[in-house]
Write a protein that holds these residues in place. Structure first.
Motif, PDB file in Angstrom:
ATOM      1  N   GLY A 145       0.841  -1.187   0.000  1.00 26.63           N
ATOM      2  CA  GLY A 145       0.000   0.000   0.000  1.00 26.63           C
ATOM      3  C   GLY A 145       0.878   1.240   0.000  1.00 26.63           C
ATOM      4  N   LEU A 146       0.866   1.984  -1.098  1.00 28.01           N
ATOM      5  CA  LEU A 146       1.771   3.123  -1.252  1.00 28.01           C
ATOM      6  C   LEU A 146       1.219   4.335  -0.511  1.00 28.01           C
ATOM      7  CD1 LEU A 146       2.717   2.646  -5.009  1.00 28.01           C
ATOM      8  CD2 LEU A 146       4.063   2.019  -2.984  1.00 28.01           C
ATOM      9  N   ARG A 147       1.805   4.581   0.628  1.00 26.60           N
ATOM     10  CA  ARG A 147       1.469   5.718   1.469  1.00 26.60           C
ATOM     11  C   ARG A 147       2.654   5.935   2.412  1.00 26.60           C
ATOM     12  NH1 ARG A 147      -3.515   2.380   3.848  1.00 26.60           N
ATOM     13  NH2 ARG A 147      -2.411   0.775   5.016  1.00 26.60           N
ATOM     14  N   LEU A 148       2.606   6.999   3.178  1.00 23.10           N
ATOM     15  CA  LEU A 148       3.678   7.273   4.117  1.00 23.10           C
ATOM     16  C   LEU A 148       3.888   6.070   5.041  1.00 23.10           C
ATOM     17  CD1 LEU A 148       5.684   9.439   5.113  1.00 23.10           C
ATOM     18  CD2 LEU A 148       3.921  10.161   6.758  1.00 23.10           C
ATOM     19  N   GLY A 149       5.136   5.619   5.157  1.00 26.24           N
ATOM     20  CA  GLY A 149       5.448   4.458   5.983  1.00 26.24           C
ATOM     21  C   GLY A 149       5.577   3.163   5.208  1.00 26.24           C
ATOM     22  N   CYS A 150       5.268   3.195   3.903  1.00 27.79           N
ATOM     23  CA  CYS A 150       5.232   1.947   3.142  1.00 27.79           C
ATOM     24  C   CYS A 150       6.604   1.299   2.987  1.00 27.79           C
ATOM     25  CB  CYS A 150       4.592   2.162   1.772  1.00 27.79           C
ATOM     26  SG  CYS A 150       5.564   3.162   0.625  1.00 27.79           S
ATOM     27  N   LEU A 151       7.670   2.107   2.979  1.00 30.59           N
ATOM     28  CA  LEU A 151       8.997   1.515   2.810  1.00 30.59           C
ATOM     29  C   LEU A 151       9.327   0.592   3.982  1.00 30.59           C
ATOM     30  CD1 LEU A 151      11.038   4.567   1.482  1.00 30.59           C
ATOM     31  CD2 LEU A 151       9.882   2.776   0.183  1.00 30.59           C
ATOM     32  N   ASN A 152       9.131   1.077   5.171  1.00 33.22           N
ATOM     33  CA  ASN A 152       9.387   0.265   6.362  1.00 33.22           C
ATOM     34  C   ASN A 152       8.500  -0.978   6.378  1.00 33.22           C
ATOM     35  OD1 ASN A 152      10.516  -0.103   9.141  1.00 33.22           O
ATOM     36  ND2 ASN A 152       8.377   0.161   9.702  1.00 33.22           N
ATOM     37  N   HIS A 153       7.211  -0.800   6.120  1.00 31.56           N
ATOM     38  CA  HIS A 153       6.280  -1.932   6.149  1.00 31.56           C
ATOM     39  C   HIS A 153       6.648  -2.976   5.105  1.00 31.56           C
ATOM     40  CE1 HIS A 153       3.013   0.917   7.952  1.00 31.56           C
ATOM     41  NE2 HIS A 153       3.904   0.535   8.842  1.00 31.56           N
ATOM     42  N   ALA A 154       6.990  -2.517   3.903  1.00 37.33           N
ATOM     43  CA  ALA A 154       7.309  -3.452   2.824  1.00 37.33           C
ATOM     44  C   ALA A 154       8.596  -4.210   3.104  1.00 37.33           C
ATOM     45  CB  ALA A 154       7.408  -2.697   1.497  1.00 37.33           C
ATOM     46  N   LEU A 155       9.622  -3.512   3.571  1.00 34.31           N
ATOM     47  CA  LEU A 155      10.905  -4.163   3.802  1.00 34.31           C
ATOM     48  C   LEU A 155      10.857  -5.136   4.979  1.00 34.31           C
ATOM     49  CD1 LEU A 155      13.281  -1.147   3.110  1.00 34.31           C
ATOM     50  CD2 LEU A 155      12.726  -3.064   1.601  1.00 34.31           C
ATOM     51  N   LEU A 156      10.134  -4.780   6.022  1.00 35.48           N
ATOM     52  CA  LEU A 156       9.973  -5.705   7.135  1.00 35.48           C
ATOM     53  C   LEU A 156       9.201  -6.952   6.708  1.00 35.48           C
ATOM     54  CD1 LEU A 156       9.224  -3.316  10.135  1.00 35.48           C
ATOM     55  CD2 LEU A 156      11.258  -4.742   9.816  1.00 35.48           C
ATOM     56  N   THR A 157       8.161  -6.757   5.896  1.00 33.72           N
ATOM     57  CA  THR A 157       7.388  -7.898   5.412  1.00 33.72           C
ATOM     58  C   THR A 157       8.253  -8.789   4.533  1.00 33.72           C
ATOM     59  OG1 THR A 157       5.362  -6.567   5.475  1.00 33.72           O
ATOM     60  CG2 THR A 157       5.296  -8.610   4.209  1.00 33.72           C
ATOM     61  N   ALA A 158       9.016  -8.175   3.633  1.00 34.19           N
ATOM     62  CA  ALA A 158       9.901  -8.947   2.758  1.00 34.19           C
ATOM     63  C   ALA A 158      10.921  -9.740   3.571  1.00 34.19           C
ATOM     64  CB  ALA A 158      10.610  -8.011   1.783  1.00 34.19           C
TER      65      ALA A 158
END
Length: 231
Positions: A145-158
């Motif tokens: 979900g592209l919104r503020l905070g998505c980089l952290n959420h995506a990398l942790l999930t990956a």
């Protein structure tokens, strides 16, 4: 052909997992494949009605299946699955879901499975959505979900997906916040840091337009059709 599958997960709830799952189903169908859909756990529907995500998946699939296999656990209240199950006096069991998946796989070339919520959403006192993905052993499509905070959420999930040693099918970016700052730069950062291919980036769409646009942006690499089979 023995059935293959894809497990669609997300960085959070409300990031467009169903939209991506439907797009995947249509893209696979366009290749002449028999595609079944599965939403193992769904929470949130009016009395006597199907959950809207389940309904969308059923409409997209071209393999007829028992609703109890497509959606083994359905709860009315739109809350976390383990809470909804507790309130209903039910325990969500991975083996029940795995058995339903096997029945779908027996009738299909590909099964597209959509998770609920994010990657680590609890299902019961011990298991979560990641445990389910690992039990099924399917390549993972991550919806960011592209919104503020998505980089952290995506990398942790990956990172968590990698720890489970599950194969990556790719990731999809979905603009859920039209006011997000530096959208291009954020997508570039995801492309540079996430493993696997970017299957597409969906621009922000109002809800009423999302269902008619699902085929316009998804890229499905040829090798996705031939990913790991279930044992």
């Amino acid at each position: 052909m023995s059935a293959r599958g894809l497990f669609v997960t997300g960085t959070d709830t409300g990031v467009g997992k169903t939209q991506v799952a439907v797009a995947l189903i249509h893209a696979l169908r366009a290749r002449g494949l028999r595609v079944a859909a599965m939403k193992p756990v769904a929470a949130g529907h009016a009395p006597g009605e199907l959950n809207e995500d389940v309904a969308a998946l059923l409409q997209a699939a071209n393999v007829a299946a028992d609703l109890r296999d497509v959606n083994p656990y359905a709860f009315a209240e739109p809350v976390a699955p383990h809470i909804a199950a507790q309130q209903a006096g039910v325990r969500i069991e991975l083996e029940v879901i795995a058995a339903a998946y096997s029945r779908l796989a027996a009738a299909a070339d590909v099964v597209v499975v959509e998770g609920a919520g994010g990657w680590r959403v609890p299902l019961n006192a011990r298991d979560d959505m990641a445990d389910l993905a690992q039990r099924l052993g399917l390549p993972v499509v991550l919806v960011v979900g592209l919104r503020l905070g998505c980089l952290n959420h995506a990398l942790l999930t990956a990172e968590s997906i990698a720890q489970r040693q599950l194969p990556w099918a790719g990731w999809v970016g979905n603009h859920v916040d039209p006011a997000m700052a530096r959208q291009v730069e954020n997508v570039a950062a995801l492309r540079a840091r996430l493993p696997g291919s970017c299957l597409g980036v969906q621009e922000f769409l109002h809800e009423e337009l999302a269902s008619v646009a699902v085929l316009q942006w998804l890229t499905l690499p040829e090798e996705l059709v031939y990913l790991n089979s279930l044992k």
